[in-house]
Design an enzyme around this catalytic site. Sequence first.
Site, PDB file in Angstrom:
ATOM      1  N   LYS A 110       0.837  -1.269  -0.021  1.00  0.00           N
ATOM      2  CA  LYS A 110      -0.018   0.079  -0.131  1.00  0.00           C
ATOM      3  C   LYS A 110       0.830   1.406  -0.038  1.00  0.00           C
ATOM      4  O   LYS A 110       0.591   2.265  -0.888  1.00  0.00           O
ATOM      5  CB  LYS A 110      -0.855   0.016   1.123  1.00  0.00           C
ATOM      6  CG  LYS A 110      -1.798  -1.252   1.234  1.00  0.00           C
ATOM      7  CD  LYS A 110      -3.272  -1.025   1.037  1.00  0.00           C
ATOM      8  CE  LYS A 110      -4.343  -2.024   0.976  1.00  0.00           C
ATOM      9  NZ  LYS A 110      -4.097  -3.138   1.710  1.00  0.00           N
ATOM     10  N   LYS A 189      -2.998 -12.487  -9.864  1.00  0.00           N
ATOM     11  CA  LYS A 189      -3.805 -13.123  -8.840  1.00  0.00           C
ATOM     12  C   LYS A 189      -5.243 -12.575  -9.006  1.00  0.00           C
ATOM     13  O   LYS A 189      -5.201 -11.337  -9.020  1.00  0.00           O
ATOM     14  CB  LYS A 189      -3.139 -12.750  -7.363  1.00  0.00           C
ATOM     15  CG  LYS A 189      -3.710 -13.310  -6.215  1.00  0.00           C
ATOM     16  CD  LYS A 189      -3.465 -12.589  -5.105  1.00  0.00           C
ATOM     17  CE  LYS A 189      -4.717 -12.793  -4.166  1.00  0.00           C
ATOM     18  NZ  LYS A 189      -4.917 -11.726  -2.863  1.00  0.00           N
ATOM     19  N   LYS A 192     -10.041  -8.619  -5.699  1.00  0.00           N
ATOM     20  CA  LYS A 192     -11.111  -7.315  -5.656  1.00  0.00           C
ATOM     21  C   LYS A 192     -10.165  -6.258  -6.094  1.00  0.00           C
ATOM     22  O   LYS A 192     -10.788  -5.279  -6.921  1.00  0.00           O
ATOM     23  CB  LYS A 192     -11.598  -7.085  -4.408  1.00  0.00           C
ATOM     24  CG  LYS A 192     -12.955  -8.100  -3.815  1.00  0.00           C
ATOM     25  CD  LYS A 192     -13.207  -7.828  -2.457  1.00  0.00           C
ATOM     26  CE  LYS A 192     -12.485  -8.180  -1.292  1.00  0.00           C
ATOM     27  NZ  LYS A 192     -12.641  -9.392  -0.730  1.00  0.00           N
TER      28      LYS A 192
HETATM   29  P1  ADP Z   1      -8.782  -9.552  -2.244  1.00  0.00           P
HETATM   30  O1  ADP Z   1      -7.497  -9.938  -2.762  1.00  0.00           O
HETATM   31  O2  ADP Z   1     -10.043 -10.245  -3.216  1.00  0.00           O
HETATM   32  O3  ADP Z   1      -9.030  -8.413  -1.512  1.00  0.00           O
HETATM   33  P2  ADP Z   1      -9.016 -10.973   0.294  1.00  0.00           P
HETATM   34  O4  ADP Z   1      -7.621 -10.363   0.667  1.00  0.00           O
HETATM   35  O5  ADP Z   1     -10.050 -10.346   1.173  1.00  0.00           O
HETATM   36  O6  ADP Z   1      -9.115 -10.926  -1.335  1.00  0.00           O
HETATM   37  O7  ADP Z   1      -8.829 -12.500   0.621  1.00  0.00           O
HETATM   38  C1  ADP Z   1      -9.721 -13.343   1.390  1.00  0.00           C
HETATM   39  C2  ADP Z   1      -9.283 -14.682   1.616  1.00  0.00           C
HETATM   40  O8  ADP Z   1      -9.117 -15.312   0.242  1.00  0.00           O
HETATM   41  C3  ADP Z   1      -7.630 -14.816   2.154  1.00  0.00           C
HETATM   42  O9  ADP Z   1      -7.713 -15.961   2.843  1.00  0.00           O
HETATM   43  C4  ADP Z   1      -7.186 -14.995   0.838  1.00  0.00           C
HETATM   44  O10 ADP Z   1      -5.903 -15.438   0.870  1.00  0.00           O
HETATM   45  C5  ADP Z   1      -7.969 -15.678  -0.106  1.00  0.00           C
HETATM   46  N1  ADP Z   1      -7.856 -15.340  -1.263  1.00  0.00           N
HETATM   47  C6  ADP Z   1      -8.133 -14.066  -2.109  1.00  0.00           C
HETATM   48  N2  ADP Z   1      -7.640 -14.086  -3.388  1.00  0.00           N
HETATM   49  C7  ADP Z   1      -7.294 -15.445  -3.713  1.00  0.00           C
HETATM   50  C8  ADP Z   1      -6.806 -15.960  -4.916  1.00  0.00           C
HETATM   51  N3  ADP Z   1      -6.543 -15.314  -6.100  1.00  0.00           N
HETATM   52  N4  ADP Z   1      -6.229 -17.311  -4.646  1.00  0.00           N
HETATM   53  C9  ADP Z   1      -6.276 -17.857  -3.445  1.00  0.00           C
HETATM   54  N5  ADP Z   1      -6.790 -17.394  -2.444  1.00  0.00           N
HETATM   55  C10 ADP Z   1      -7.296 -16.282  -2.500  1.00  0.00           C
END
Ligand code: ADP
Length: 321
Positions: A110, A189, A192
């Site tokens: 960030k 990856k 969101k």
């Molecule tokens: P985002 O990256 O969309 O903001 P979060 O950080 O809120 O998602 O992740 C919530 C959960 O989902 C965490 O345990 C994270 O490791 C898992 N997660 C998010 N994106 C992925 C991905 N592309 N592959 C595997 N696990 C993921």
Amino acid sequence: MRILSGIQPSGALHLGNYFGMMKPAIELQDRGEAFYFIADYHSMTSLFDAEARRRNTLEVALDFLACGLDPNKAVFFRQSDVPEVCELTWLLGTVTPMGLLERCHSYKDKVAKGLPVNLGLFAYPVLMAADILIYDSNLVPVGQDQKQHVEVTRDIAIKFNQQYGQTFVIPEAEIRENVAKVPGTDGEKMSKSYGNTIEIFGDEKVLRKKVMSIKMDSRTPEEPKPDADRNLAIQLMKLVAPPDVAREYEERLRAGGLGYGDLKKALFEHYWNYFAEARRRRAELAANLDFVESVLRQGAAKARAKAREVLQRARRACGLD
Ligand code: ADP
Ligand code: TRP
């Protein structure tokens, strides 16, 4: 064995969330005493709209229950219904070296992007440590990107135990290697924050369009593709289609003759099918919000009883009794 995980209510949940965290968590609910929560306190570090937080929290509750979280097996609750984690965050913060937090990727990323950072964001891993330690958690199913936060939790727990005597259980992360990183429509990856997601639930037309927008190269259908295993649609197909079907598409792509459009159409059908039952359950739950609210309230009561016990233990250990 206590299993614990949390997910932030920061937007609609996607396939990365599902395969990286929710599915493993749901499978683990049969293997021990599972505690799963919606991390609404954590969402405050990056979401500043109260109404959006309320709405997202409800959406996450619906998504998780629809996908198979069973409130008769797992304790499901809102993080902020257990305010004891905030007090524990303070106790833990006092034994957390600054350097440990300065090294955290989520914070460094960030800063590198020039986003405004606040104390909450910097202290985010300490709140996460409190979430984990306050329930004597043994196992924390999360995606790869949260691994470092679980390591920080372990470091903090060890430090506190050394300083004040045996107080906390040292937890371990559980990361499924084959789904550690679900790719998004652009090959990065799925996240969101990258705008490359395919949601678990939503409008069929919108989602079909997203699947059809998955990035491919410009090779003709006829050309053999020796790198078929790296194709994004094949990678996603392996998650949502039966193994033999996914293998067959991979072989057809490798041999040449399968067009990307046809491949993505097939992927959409398998994905849409995969969540058919969950979609039906979600519609039922959405028509019965009192039930959803009562699940969260009862979950909070159970979680809070455990949290009070561990917080009391920690207070006693450091002379706050
Ligand atoms: P985002 O990256 O969309 O903001 P979060 O950080 O809120 O998602 O992740 C919530 C959960 O989902 C965490 O345990 C994270 O490791 C898992 N997660 C998010 N994106 C992925 C991905 N592309 N592959 C595997 N696990 C993921
Ligand atoms: N930080 C996690 C995420 O963004 C959510 C979370 C908060 C969490 N507290 C937790 C995950 C405790 C596991 C354990 O995905």
